[in-house]
Scaffold this active site. Structure first.
Site, PDB file in Angstrom:
ATOM      1  N   ASP A  37       0.861  -1.186   0.000  1.00  0.00           N
ATOM      2  CA  ASP A  37       0.000   0.000   0.000  1.00  0.00           C
ATOM      3  C   ASP A  37       0.899   1.239   0.000  1.00  0.00           C
ATOM      4  O   ASP A  37       1.804   1.351   0.828  1.00  0.00           O
ATOM      5  CB  ASP A  37      -0.905  -0.025   1.244  1.00  0.00           C
ATOM      6  CG  ASP A  37      -2.051   0.968   1.149  1.00  0.00           C
ATOM      7  OD1 ASP A  37      -1.782   2.167   0.914  1.00  0.00           O
ATOM      8  OD2 ASP A  37      -3.204   0.568   1.319  1.00  0.00           O
ATOM      9  N   GLN A 101     -14.258   2.558   1.942  1.00  0.00           N
ATOM     10  CA  GLN A 101     -13.662   2.076   0.691  1.00  0.00           C
ATOM     11  C   GLN A 101     -13.377   3.247  -0.244  1.00  0.00           C
ATOM     12  O   GLN A 101     -14.235   4.122  -0.431  1.00  0.00           O
ATOM     13  CB  GLN A 101     -14.604   1.068   0.010  1.00  0.00           C
ATOM     14  CG  GLN A 101     -13.971   0.390  -1.193  1.00  0.00           C
ATOM     15  CD  GLN A 101     -14.842  -0.714  -1.789  1.00  0.00           C
ATOM     16  OE1 GLN A 101     -16.020  -0.831  -1.469  1.00  0.00           O
ATOM     17  NE2 GLN A 101     -14.258  -1.505  -2.681  1.00  0.00           N
ATOM     18  N   HIS A 107     -10.482  -5.841  -2.482  1.00  0.00           N
ATOM     19  CA  HIS A 107      -9.133  -5.964  -1.921  1.00  0.00           C
ATOM     20  C   HIS A 107      -9.203  -6.120  -0.410  1.00  0.00           C
ATOM     21  O   HIS A 107     -10.171  -5.704   0.227  1.00  0.00           O
ATOM     22  CB  HIS A 107      -8.272  -4.753  -2.286  1.00  0.00           C
ATOM     23  CG  HIS A 107      -8.819  -3.444  -1.805  1.00  0.00           C
ATOM     24  ND1 HIS A 107      -9.804  -2.757  -2.477  1.00  0.00           N
ATOM     25  CD2 HIS A 107      -8.540  -2.708  -0.710  1.00  0.00           C
ATOM     26  CE1 HIS A 107     -10.098  -1.660  -1.833  1.00  0.00           C
ATOM     27  NE2 HIS A 107      -9.355  -1.601  -0.739  1.00  0.00           N
ATOM     28  N   HIS A 109      -6.794  -5.632   3.184  1.00  0.00           N
ATOM     29  CA  HIS A 109      -5.612  -5.019   3.793  1.00  0.00           C
ATOM     30  C   HIS A 109      -4.987  -5.977   4.799  1.00  0.00           C
ATOM     31  O   HIS A 109      -5.695  -6.577   5.613  1.00  0.00           O
ATOM     32  CB  HIS A 109      -6.010  -3.757   4.574  1.00  0.00           C
ATOM     33  CG  HIS A 109      -6.626  -2.665   3.762  1.00  0.00           C
ATOM     34  ND1 HIS A 109      -5.937  -1.531   3.400  1.00  0.00           N
ATOM     35  CD2 HIS A 109      -7.870  -2.521   3.246  1.00  0.00           C
ATOM     36  CE1 HIS A 109      -6.741  -0.729   2.715  1.00  0.00           C
ATOM     37  NE2 HIS A 109      -7.924  -1.304   2.609  1.00  0.00           N
TER      38      HIS A 109
END
Ligand code: AMP
Length: 145
Positions: A37, A101, A107, A109
């Site tokens: 990220d 979001q 996705h 995390h």
């Protein structure tokens, strides 16, 4: 964006999957991709995405896709643990803008946590790419086959 709606092929993660945008990759196979990220909430914050699904969120996703993604999350979380030795690991997934979001491609995390180190703010503060590459190399090296 609400929970309902169409998948947008122009989203940033779709561009990463197509190779149109760079990403600091940690792991990749035919179905999933894990990458750092760029606005990490902690050192070693990794995202796991499906490369094949057009699901925007958990509610849209095919069960098979979820299985692949969560299998990848476990694989990468184990490597994060082996490489970085955090005190804990948070696994999160947001559905819809009001839930937090910001990218509408399914996705998950993986966020390592250390005792006494506060969590950074979500999607704020860009990381140094060379630092991300070093972390990605450490995590990749710790992946089990
Ligand atoms: P979410 O808010 O759950 O949709 O998470 C999207 C995440 O993607 C945030 O944590 C952002 O920091 C991260 N992000 C946005 N753009 C990129 C990018 N180009 N490469 C890597 N991570 C990104």
């Amino acid at each position: 964006m609400s929970l309902d709606g169409a998948y947008d092929d122009g989203n940033i993660f779709a561009k990463i999957v197509r190779g149109e945008m760079p990403a600091v990759k940690v792991y990749e196979d035919a179905e999933i991709l894990a990458f750092m990220d760029v606005f990490p909430q902690a050192k070693g914050h990794v995202l796991v995405i499906s490369k094949t699904s057009k699901a925007r969120n958990l509610l849209d996703a095919e069960p098979k896709t979820l299985g692949r993604v969560i299998g990848g999350v476990q694989k990468v979380a184990r490597a994060v643990n082996a490489a970085l030795k955090p005190d804990g690991i948070v696994v999160t997934q947001f559905n819809g803008a009001p839930a937090g979001q910001t990218v509408f491609h399914l996705h998950v995390h993986i966020i390592p946590r250390w005792e006494g180190v506060p969590l950074g703010r979500h999607a704020e503060g860009m990381a140094d790419v060379e630092e991300l590459k070093a972390l990605a190399a450490q995590i990749s090296a710790a992946l089990e086959s």
